[in-house]
Design a protein around this motif. Structure first.
Motif, PDB file in Angstrom:
ATOM      1  N   TRP A  20      90.938  65.353  13.367  1.00 37.54           N
ATOM      2  CA  TRP A  20      91.000  65.693  11.943  1.00 37.54           C
ATOM      3  C   TRP A  20      91.380  67.145  11.656  1.00 37.54           C
ATOM      4  N   LEU A  21      91.301  68.028  12.652  1.00 39.55           N
ATOM      5  CA  LEU A  21      91.572  69.440  12.396  1.00 39.55           C
ATOM      6  C   LEU A  21      92.979  69.681  11.862  1.00 39.55           C
ATOM      7  N   TRP A  22      93.963  68.986  12.426  1.00 39.41           N
ATOM      8  CA  TRP A  22      95.350  69.277  12.048  1.00 39.41           C
ATOM      9  C   TRP A  22      95.709  68.748  10.670  1.00 39.41           C
ATOM     10  N   ASP A  23      94.976  67.760  10.194  1.00 36.23           N
ATOM     11  CA  ASP A  23      95.167  67.329   8.809  1.00 36.23           C
ATOM     12  C   ASP A  23      94.739  68.429   7.845  1.00 36.23           C
ATOM     13  N   ALA A  24      93.788  69.277   8.272  1.00 36.83           N
ATOM     14  CA  ALA A  24      93.344  70.390   7.434  1.00 36.83           C
ATOM     15  C   ALA A  24      94.258  71.603   7.573  1.00 36.83           C
ATOM     16  N   LEU A  25      94.691  71.899   8.801  1.00 39.95           N
ATOM     17  CA  LEU A  25      95.508  73.090   9.018  1.00 39.95           C
ATOM     18  C   LEU A  25      96.980  72.882   8.679  1.00 39.95           C
ATOM     19  N   LEU A  26      97.476  71.674   8.914  1.00 40.60           N
ATOM     20  CA  LEU A  26      98.873  71.347   8.627  1.00 40.60           C
ATOM     21  C   LEU A  26      98.926  70.020   7.869  1.00 40.60           C
ATOM     22  N   PRO A  27      98.478  69.999   6.595  1.00 39.78           N
ATOM     23  CA  PRO A  27      98.469  68.744   5.833  1.00 39.78           C
ATOM     24  C   PRO A  27      99.853  68.096   5.805  1.00 39.78           C
ATOM     25  N   MET A  37     105.435  65.896  19.512  1.00 42.85           N
ATOM     26  CA  MET A  37     104.000  65.826  19.791  1.00 42.85           C
ATOM     27  C   MET A  37     103.374  67.186  19.528  1.00 42.85           C
ATOM     28  N   LEU A  38     102.317  67.224  18.701  1.00 39.38           N
ATOM     29  CA  LEU A  38     101.576  68.454  18.465  1.00 39.38           C
ATOM     30  C   LEU A  38     100.491  68.573  19.539  1.00 39.38           C
ATOM     31  N   VAL A  39     100.539  69.662  20.291  1.00 45.05           N
ATOM     32  CA  VAL A  39      99.574  69.903  21.364  1.00 45.05           C
ATOM     33  C   VAL A  39      98.650  71.020  20.895  1.00 45.05           C
ATOM     34  N   GLY A  40      97.397  70.664  20.605  1.00 45.26           N
ATOM     35  CA  GLY A  40      96.495  71.609  19.956  1.00 45.26           C
ATOM     36  C   GLY A  40      95.317  72.031  20.803  1.00 45.26           C
ATOM     37  N   VAL A  41      94.107  71.774  20.326  1.00 38.58           N
ATOM     38  CA  VAL A  41      92.890  72.258  20.972  1.00 38.58           C
ATOM     39  C   VAL A  41      92.688  71.579  22.329  1.00 38.58           C
ATOM     40  N   GLY A  42      92.426  72.379  23.337  1.00 37.32           N
ATOM     41  CA  GLY A  42      92.115  71.814  24.648  1.00 37.32           C
ATOM     42  C   GLY A  42      92.816  72.536  25.777  1.00 37.32           C
ATOM     43  N   THR A  43      92.290  72.356  26.974  1.00 37.48           N
ATOM     44  CA  THR A  43      92.901  72.915  28.185  1.00 37.48           C
ATOM     45  C   THR A  43      93.833  71.849  28.740  1.00 37.48           C
ATOM     46  N   VAL A  44      94.962  71.692  28.076  1.00 33.31           N
ATOM     47  CA  VAL A  44      95.828  70.532  28.318  1.00 33.31           C
ATOM     48  C   VAL A  44      97.240  70.911  28.733  1.00 33.31           C
ATOM     49  N   LEU A  45      97.527  72.198  28.934  1.00 35.89           N
ATOM     50  CA  LEU A  45      98.885  72.602  29.314  1.00 35.89           C
ATOM     51  C   LEU A  45      99.067  72.366  30.802  1.00 35.89           C
ATOM     52  N   ASN A  46      99.370  71.124  31.084  1.00 37.42           N
ATOM     53  CA  ASN A  46      99.491  70.638  32.450  1.00 37.42           C
ATOM     54  C   ASN A  46     100.548  69.530  32.443  1.00 37.42           C
ATOM     55  N   PRO A  47     101.570  69.617  33.304  1.00 35.75           N
ATOM     56  CA  PRO A  47     102.633  68.602  33.298  1.00 35.75           C
ATOM     57  C   PRO A  47     102.151  67.203  33.644  1.00 35.75           C
ATOM     58  N   THR A  48     100.989  67.092  34.271  1.00 36.15           N
ATOM     59  CA  THR A  48     100.443  65.772  34.577  1.00 36.15           C
ATOM     60  C   THR A  48      99.944  65.085  33.319  1.00 36.15           C
ATOM     61  N   LEU A  49      99.446  65.855  32.365  1.00 36.31           N
ATOM     62  CA  LEU A  49      98.895  65.294  31.135  1.00 36.31           C
ATOM     63  C   LEU A  49      99.953  65.060  30.069  1.00 36.31           C
ATOM     64  N   MET A 305     101.255  82.148  11.723  1.00 39.32           N
ATOM     65  CA  MET A 305     101.951  81.229  12.629  1.00 39.32           C
ATOM     66  C   MET A 305     102.062  79.835  12.017  1.00 39.32           C
ATOM     67  N   LEU A 306     100.994  79.367  11.374  1.00 36.09           N
ATOM     68  CA  LEU A 306     101.029  78.055  10.722  1.00 36.09           C
ATOM     69  C   LEU A 306     102.054  78.014   9.592  1.00 36.09           C
ATOM     70  N   GLU A 307     102.182  79.103   8.853  1.00 40.32           N
ATOM     71  CA  GLU A 307     103.190  79.172   7.788  1.00 40.32           C
ATOM     72  C   GLU A 307     104.587  79.025   8.360  1.00 40.32           C
ATOM     73  N   GLY A 308     104.804  79.612   9.525  1.00 40.84           N
ATOM     74  CA  GLY A 308     106.093  79.463  10.176  1.00 40.84           C
ATOM     75  C   GLY A 308     106.374  78.014  10.579  1.00 40.84           C
ATOM     76  N   ILE A 309     105.358  77.314  11.052  1.00 39.99           N
ATOM     77  CA  ILE A 309     105.534  75.903  11.401  1.00 39.99           C
ATOM     78  C   ILE A 309     105.866  75.095  10.149  1.00 39.99           C
ATOM     79  N   ARG A 310     105.185  75.357   9.050  1.00 35.63           N
ATOM     80  CA  ARG A 310     105.461  74.614   7.802  1.00 35.63           C
ATOM     81  C   ARG A 310     106.916  74.829   7.369  1.00 35.63           C
ATOM     82  N   ARG A 311     107.404  76.064   7.467  1.00 32.76           N
ATOM     83  CA  ARG A 311     108.790  76.345   7.074  1.00 32.76           C
ATOM     84  C   ARG A 311     109.779  75.584   7.944  1.00 32.76           C
TER      85      ARG A 311
END
Length: 314
Positions: A20-27, A37-49, A305-311
């Motif tokens: 639900w976080l990204w619905d609030a930050l990037l409605p 694919m939006l890659v957000g919160v987590g230790t997930v920067l791994n090519p296996t994942l 940074m979020l404003e830049g993504i919206r643009r």
């Protein structure tokens, strides 16, 4: 656009908040660019994942395990921010990409503001400790409120915000405490913990990670963590039956821990005595907070940074 997150069978609020976080930050993000694919919160920067051949928009994720991904191909990677400077260095990114963990922005959400303080000191373990340990029973003689990280994410976050002090083995327990300006103490029940992700986040907000060691509370926990329990060292963990947590409304409902009554319970409580003592000592350690000005500057940079993504995407 779909948000990626690590979905665990046991539940972990730090991962589940991506729901639900990204619905609030990037409605409206779900309605744009279905191929990204939006890659957000987590230790997930791994090519296996993360899947190859798909465009990935990275917004505050961290590295911590395995091989760092090659993010040099702009057709596949759009890295707007990572968790901290250690991740940026691992991925060969400019230091200005190291902003902070996106969970820091949750404290600005209206539903989490102006909550009354109802818990004096709260202990939130790592999910693995909650799964295999008896930490609720350990907390009772210490005078701590136990908070299960496998509970429903918003309920866990409200509990953190409504505490006066947080004792955190869960990294996102500390991140959310820091965001709500709740003083926190870091602890660890494993001497072999991967400190990279903690240090990555701490450096992003101008603080340090110096955990107090607390021994594991049960033999099963020692087996799961390949740790020591009463002088006995355990190797490879044995397979265990996991039960996923449940949630209902505002209550944190998870698997009920076994009863600690009777002779067996008394024996377990005796064996957990070193955990009780160490957690008691940790709870009386001077807590810390990141500097107000550093956290505010990081959050303002995140908003920009979020404003830049919206643009660029909306």
């Amino acid at each position: 656009m779909k948000a990626y997150y690590w979905e665990s069978h046991h539940g972990n609020f730090g991962d589940d908040l991506n729901l639900w976080l990204w619905d609030a930050l990037l409605p409206g993000f779900r309605d744009v660019h279905p191929d990204t694919m939006l890659v957000g919160v987590g230790t997930v920067l791994n090519p296996t994942l993360l899947p190859a051949g798909q465009k990935k928009l990275v917004v505050g994720s961290g590295y911590g395990y395995g091989t760092p991904p090659d993010v040099s191909d702009p057709s596949e990677w759009d890295v707007r921010a990572v968790r901290g400077p250690l991740t940026a260095a691992k991925l060969g990114l400019s230091p200005d990409k190291a902003i902070t963990d996106p969970a820091a922005m949750i404290a600005d959400m209206p539903e989490f503001q102006h909550l009354p303080k109802i818990h004096r000191k709260t202990f939130i373990p790592h999910w693995e400790s909650a799964e295999f340990g008896m930490w609720k029973a350990v907390c009772e003689p210490v005078g701590l409120t136990y908070l299960d990280p496998r509970g429903e994410a918003k309920s866990v976050i409200r509990h953190i915000a409504q505490s006066e002090v947080i004792i955190a083995e869960s990294m996102h327990g500390a991140i959310l405490a820091d965001a709500f300006r709740v003083p926190w103490v870091a602890v660890s029940s494993s001497r072999s913990i991967n400190n990279f992700k903690w240090n990555d986040w701490a450096a992003s907000v101008g603080t340090t990670y110096e955990p107090r060691y607390v021994p594991v509370s049960t033999r099963a926990e020692a087996v799961a963590k390949r740790s020591r329990f009463w002088g006995i060292s355990f190797g490879d963990p044995q397979p265990a039956h996991h039960v996923a947590p449940d949630s209902h409304g505002d209550e944190v409902l998870t698997r009920t821990q076994p009863s600690q009554t009777g002779l067996r319970g008394m024996a377990k409580q005796f064996l957990a005595a070193p955990s009780v003592l160490a957690l008691w000592q940790a709870s009386r350690t001077e807590p810390r907070l990141s500097p107000d000005e550093t956290l505010n500057e990081r959050k303002e940079k995140f908003r920009t940074m979020l404003e830049g993504i919206r643009r660029d995407y909306f």
